[in-house]
Write a protein that holds these residues in place. Structure first.
Motif, PDB file in Angstrom:
ATOM      1  N   ARG A 283       0.863  -1.184   0.000  1.00 57.67           N
ATOM      2  CA  ARG A 283       0.000   0.000   0.000  1.00 57.67           C
ATOM      3  C   ARG A 283       0.894   1.227   0.000  1.00 57.67           C
ATOM      4  NH1 ARG A 283      -4.136  -0.402   4.934  1.00 57.67           N
ATOM      5  NH2 ARG A 283      -5.056   1.404   3.854  1.00 57.67           N
ATOM      6  N   ASP A 284       0.523   2.246  -0.728  1.00 55.17           N
ATOM      7  CA  ASP A 284       1.350   3.444  -0.833  1.00 55.17           C
ATOM      8  C   ASP A 284       0.999   4.423   0.290  1.00 55.17           C
ATOM      9  OD1 ASP A 284       3.134   5.376  -1.905  1.00 55.17           O
ATOM     10  OD2 ASP A 284       1.429   6.392  -2.829  1.00 55.17           O
ATOM     11  N   PRO A 285       1.936   4.690   1.219  1.00 54.30           N
ATOM     12  CA  PRO A 285       1.649   5.625   2.310  1.00 54.30           C
ATOM     13  C   PRO A 285       1.261   7.018   1.821  1.00 54.30           C
ATOM     14  CG  PRO A 285       3.597   4.324   2.828  1.00 54.30           C
ATOM     15  CD  PRO A 285       3.253   4.043   1.396  1.00 54.30           C
ATOM     16  N   GLY A 286       1.890   7.468   0.723  1.00 50.72           N
ATOM     17  CA  GLY A 286       1.564   8.784   0.197  1.00 50.72           C
ATOM     18  C   GLY A 286       0.123   8.867  -0.266  1.00 50.72           C
ATOM     19  N   THR A 287      -0.327   7.833  -0.952  1.00 53.41           N
ATOM     20  CA  THR A 287      -1.720   7.789  -1.400  1.00 53.41           C
ATOM     21  C   THR A 287      -2.661   7.728  -0.205  1.00 53.41           C
ATOM     22  OG1 THR A 287      -1.107   6.668  -3.451  1.00 53.41           O
ATOM     23  CG2 THR A 287      -3.400   6.475  -2.750  1.00 53.41           C
ATOM     24  N   PHE A 288      -2.288   6.954   0.813  1.00 52.51           N
ATOM     25  CA  PHE A 288      -3.103   6.862   2.031  1.00 52.51           C
ATOM     26  C   PHE A 288      -3.280   8.235   2.665  1.00 52.51           C
ATOM     27  CE2 PHE A 288      -3.439   6.518   6.624  1.00 52.51           C
ATOM     28  CZ  PHE A 288      -4.519   5.650   6.777  1.00 52.51           C
ATOM     29  N   ARG A 289      -2.182   8.998   2.790  1.00 55.82           N
ATOM     30  CA  ARG A 289      -2.267  10.326   3.409  1.00 55.82           C
ATOM     31  C   ARG A 289      -3.138  11.264   2.583  1.00 55.82           C
ATOM     32  NH1 ARG A 289       3.351   9.138   4.241  1.00 55.82           N
ATOM     33  NH2 ARG A 289       3.837   8.853   6.452  1.00 55.82           N
ATOM     34  N   MET A 290      -3.024  11.176   1.258  1.00 54.68           N
ATOM     35  CA  MET A 290      -3.842  12.027   0.391  1.00 54.68           C
ATOM     36  C   MET A 290      -5.325  11.697   0.557  1.00 54.68           C
ATOM     37  SD  MET A 290      -1.585  12.189  -3.131  1.00 54.68           S
ATOM     38  CE  MET A 290      -2.930  13.048  -3.973  1.00 54.68           C
ATOM     39  N   GLN A 291      -5.642  10.412   0.648  1.00 53.29           N
ATOM     40  CA  GLN A 291      -7.033  10.017   0.846  1.00 53.29           C
ATOM     41  C   GLN A 291      -7.545  10.470   2.209  1.00 53.29           C
ATOM     42  OE1 GLN A 291      -6.575   5.803   0.160  1.00 53.29           O
ATOM     43  NE2 GLN A 291      -7.042   5.985  -2.028  1.00 53.29           N
ATOM     44  N   ARG A 292      -6.683  10.380   3.233  1.00 57.12           N
ATOM     45  CA  ARG A 292      -7.050  10.871   4.559  1.00 57.12           C
ATOM     46  C   ARG A 292      -7.365  12.365   4.505  1.00 57.12           C
ATOM     47  NH1 ARG A 292      -2.253  12.175   8.494  1.00 57.12           N
ATOM     48  NH2 ARG A 292      -2.074  13.700   6.804  1.00 57.12           N
ATOM     49  N   ASP A 293      -6.469  13.136   3.889  1.00 56.76           N
ATOM     50  CA  ASP A 293      -6.658  14.581   3.823  1.00 56.76           C
ATOM     51  C   ASP A 293      -7.906  14.936   3.024  1.00 56.76           C
ATOM     52  OD1 ASP A 293      -4.346  14.688   5.253  1.00 56.76           O
ATOM     53  OD2 ASP A 293      -3.110  15.548   3.662  1.00 56.76           O
ATOM     54  N   ALA A 294      -8.167  14.189   1.950  1.00 51.99           N
ATOM     55  CA  ALA A 294      -9.353  14.454   1.139  1.00 51.99           C
ATOM     56  C   ALA A 294     -10.623  14.230   1.952  1.00 51.99           C
ATOM     57  CB  ALA A 294      -9.355  13.558  -0.099  1.00 51.99           C
ATOM     58  N   GLU A 295     -10.618  13.225   2.824  1.00 54.64           N
ATOM     59  CA  GLU A 295     -11.789  12.966   3.666  1.00 54.64           C
ATOM     60  C   GLU A 295     -11.957  14.066   4.717  1.00 54.64           C
ATOM     61  OE1 GLU A 295     -15.186  11.342   5.314  1.00 54.64           O
ATOM     62  OE2 GLU A 295     -14.225  11.072   3.352  1.00 54.64           O
ATOM     63  N   ILE A 296     -10.848  14.538   5.285  1.00 53.30           N
ATOM     64  CA  ILE A 296     -10.927  15.638   6.249  1.00 53.30           C
ATOM     65  C   ILE A 296     -11.523  16.869   5.571  1.00 53.30           C
ATOM     66  CG2 ILE A 296      -9.583  17.246   7.668  1.00 53.30           C
ATOM     67  CD1 ILE A 296      -7.599  14.938   8.142  1.00 53.30           C
ATOM     68  N   ILE A 297     -11.071  17.155   4.360  1.00 48.76           N
ATOM     69  CA  ILE A 297     -11.578  18.309   3.616  1.00 48.76           C
ATOM     70  C   ILE A 297     -13.069  18.146   3.325  1.00 48.76           C
ATOM     71  CG2 ILE A 297     -11.503  19.427   1.342  1.00 48.76           C
ATOM     72  CD1 ILE A 297      -8.449  19.117   1.477  1.00 48.76           C
ATOM     73  N   ARG A 298     -13.473  16.943   2.942  1.00 48.59           N
ATOM     74  CA  ARG A 298     -14.900  16.703   2.677  1.00 48.59           C
ATOM     75  C   ARG A 298     -15.733  17.010   3.916  1.00 48.59           C
ATOM     76  NH1 ARG A 298     -18.941  12.868   2.785  1.00 48.59           N
ATOM     77  NH2 ARG A 298     -17.756  11.502   4.186  1.00 48.59           N
ATOM     78  N   ARG A 299     -15.245  16.584   5.087  1.00 46.86           N
ATOM     79  CA  ARG A 299     -15.977  16.843   6.315  1.00 46.86           C
ATOM     80  C   ARG A 299     -16.002  18.335   6.640  1.00 46.86           C
ATOM     81  NH1 ARG A 299     -19.664  13.879   7.300  1.00 46.86           N
ATOM     82  NH2 ARG A 299     -19.867  15.418   8.963  1.00 46.86           N
ATOM     83  N   ILE A 300     -14.877  19.034   6.406  1.00 43.14           N
ATOM     84  CA  ILE A 300     -14.831  20.476   6.654  1.00 43.14           C
ATOM     85  C   ILE A 300     -15.876  21.191   5.811  1.00 43.14           C
ATOM     86  CG2 ILE A 300     -13.444  22.563   6.321  1.00 43.14           C
ATOM     87  CD1 ILE A 300     -10.982  20.881   7.056  1.00 43.14           C
ATOM     88  N   LYS A 301     -15.970  20.818   4.546  1.00 42.94           N
ATOM     89  CA  LYS A 301     -16.924  21.465   3.645  1.00 42.94           C
ATOM     90  C   LYS A 301     -18.357  21.211   4.102  1.00 42.94           C
ATOM     91  CE  LYS A 301     -14.082  21.563  -0.531  1.00 42.94           C
ATOM     92  NZ  LYS A 301     -13.915  21.069  -1.925  1.00 42.94           N
ATOM     93  N   ILE A 302     -18.627  19.999   4.563  1.00 43.29           N
ATOM     94  CA  ILE A 302     -19.979  19.684   5.053  1.00 43.29           C
ATOM     95  C   ILE A 302     -20.308  20.535   6.277  1.00 43.29           C
ATOM     96  CG2 ILE A 302     -21.384  17.910   6.159  1.00 43.29           C
ATOM     97  CD1 ILE A 302     -19.970  15.864   4.353  1.00 43.29           C
ATOM     98  N   ARG A 303     -19.359  20.640   7.214  1.00 43.51           N
ATOM     99  CA  ARG A 303     -19.603  21.437   8.419  1.00 43.51           C
ATOM    100  C   ARG A 303     -19.828  22.903   8.077  1.00 43.51           C
ATOM    101  NH1 ARG A 303     -15.803  17.968  10.733  1.00 43.51           N
ATOM    102  NH2 ARG A 303     -14.087  19.389  10.310  1.00 43.51           N
ATOM    103  N   ARG A 304     -19.015  23.424   7.153  1.00 43.86           N
ATOM    104  CA  ARG A 304     -19.158  24.828   6.787  1.00 43.86           C
ATOM    105  C   ARG A 304     -20.477  25.074   6.066  1.00 43.86           C
ATOM    106  NH1 ARG A 304     -13.002  26.646   4.868  1.00 43.86           N
ATOM    107  NH2 ARG A 304     -12.033  26.256   6.910  1.00 43.86           N
ATOM    108  N   GLN A 305     -20.883  24.130   5.241  1.00 47.93           N
ATOM    109  CA  GLN A 305     -22.162  24.263   4.556  1.00 47.93           C
ATOM    110  C   GLN A 305     -23.317  24.222   5.557  1.00 47.93           C
ATOM    111  OE1 GLN A 305     -22.800  21.337   1.494  1.00 47.93           O
ATOM    112  NE2 GLN A 305     -24.893  21.998   1.084  1.00 47.93           N
ATOM    113  N   ASP A 306     -23.217  23.311   6.527  1.00 49.23           N
ATOM    114  CA  ASP A 306     -24.270  23.200   7.539  1.00 49.23           C
ATOM    115  C   ASP A 306     -24.345  24.455   8.415  1.00 49.23           C
ATOM    116  OD1 ASP A 306     -24.844  20.715   6.582  1.00 49.23           O
ATOM    117  OD2 ASP A 306     -23.847  19.613   8.195  1.00 49.23           O
ATOM    118  N   ALA A 307     -23.162  25.086   8.612  1.00 51.52           N
ATOM    119  CA  ALA A 307     -23.122  26.287   9.446  1.00 51.52           C
ATOM    120  C   ALA A 307     -23.672  27.500   8.714  1.00 51.52           C
ATOM    121  CB  ALA A 307     -21.691  26.551   9.917  1.00 51.52           C
ATOM    122  N   GLY A 308     -23.894  27.347   7.425  1.00 47.30           N
ATOM    123  CA  GLY A 308     -24.479  28.432   6.650  1.00 47.30           C
ATOM    124  C   GLY A 308     -23.472  29.343   6.023  1.00 47.30           C
TER     125      GLY A 308
END
Length: 308
Positions: A283-308
């Motif tokens: 498994r590629d650690p670099g790809t793993f970290r990128m996928q982790r960061d992409a999921e964090i960003i997805r959650r940030i966007k959801i929270r910001r959207q919910d906050a209005g």
């Protein structure tokens, strides 16, 4: 910002995005260009994700000046935070040196994840001006920061750190000065339980991670532990079935007595060595970290959207 490694660069960027001018200090002058490259790459990642305005890149990066001169780094700073090795002697030495050059009213801080704020500040001439601000990695993405005052920390200093974090878009949470504060304690509690079950041969690491990621974690953004307890009903949490679960939970005192220690003794350190609970040569650690960061960003966007 004392420390020009991964955390130091990420915290420097977070503060610069909040409008602050930063001096990023590193012991070796020759390593500073790489640190600034990391800052730039982190900004570009945020911009590509829609969390930073690409046109602001020159302005934001211009707020960060790199230096290997400690006096220059801290002489007129209002806030000094270190992100060096997780070694209390190293942290105390660096903060003590910084204190001699900083203004008497400067606030000193550390992004330690587990070392005692009270112990760190005990070696300072002005311990009341110190308070931990524990950023979690990746520091430029994770919004939560633990604020941990020591026994001698002045109330105004805790308030200052909390306000600074809020002003830079973070969510500060006041935590007690106990081993692991809150974040690491949750992390270790989960790992202890799962590692114990894996060690008993009851489950696989893959099964535990799937339960956590696909199951339990899927509802955490909407419901915390105490909210769930209230929803389920405290009568249920006090039932015989619940008591049986609590009584059966792992209470092992040393990670060395679990597969964590067994793997370590075999020289398996995880991604760093290529093997841990998983085979990271497959498994590629670099790809793993990128996928982790992409999921964090997805959650940030959801929270910001919910906050209005």
């Amino acid at each position: 910002m004392l420390g020009s490694g991964t955390m130091g660069a990420q915290i420097a960027l977070s503060l610069a995005l909040g409008g602050f001018d930063i001096r990023l200090w590193g012991r070796r002058a020759e390593a500073l260009p790489d640190a600034m490259d990391r800052v730039g790459a982190a900004f570009d990642f945020l911009a590509e994700a829609g969390l930073a305005e690409p046109g602001n890149r020159p302005l934001v990066l211009s707020r960060i000046k790199a230096t290997s001169d400690l006096e220059e780094a801290v002489c007129d700073a209002g806030f000094v935070i270190e992100a060096v090795a997780e070694d209390i002697a190293v942290k105390q030495s660096l903060l003590g040196a910084a204190e001699t050059h900083a203004a008497s009213d400067a606030v000193l801080s550390s992004t330690t994840s587990a070392l005692s704020a009270t112990e760190i500040q005990s070696s300072l001439a002005r311990p009341d001006r110190f308070c931990v601000a524990h950023y979690a990695q990746p520091a430029h993405l994770v919004e939560l920061v633990e604020v941990v005052p020591g026994q001698q920390t002045a109330a105004g200093v805790t308030e200052f750190v909390t306000r600074l974090l809020t002003d830079t878009g973070k969510t500060p949470v006041l935590c007690p000065d106990i081993p692991g504060f809150l974040w690491a304690r949750i992390q270790h509690a989960v790992l202890r339980e799962f590692a114990s079950l894996v060690g008993q041969g009851l489950v696989t690491a893959e099964a535990c991670d799937t339960i956590l990621k696909v199951g339990y974690a899927s509802r955490l953004p909407a419901m915390g532990a105490f909210e769930h307890a209230d929803l389920a009903g405290l009568d249920l949490i006090n039932s015989a079935a619940a008591k049986a679960v609590w009584a059966d939970l792992s209470n092992v005192m040393d990670p060395g007595d679990t597969p964590v220690g067994e793997l370590y003794e075999q020289g398996h350190l995880g991604m760093e060595s290529g093997h841990g609970f998983y085979d990271w040569t497959q498994r590629d650690p670099g790809t793993f970290r990128m996928q982790r960061d992409a999921e964090i960003i997805r959650r940030i966007k959801i929270r910001r959207q919910d906050a209005g």
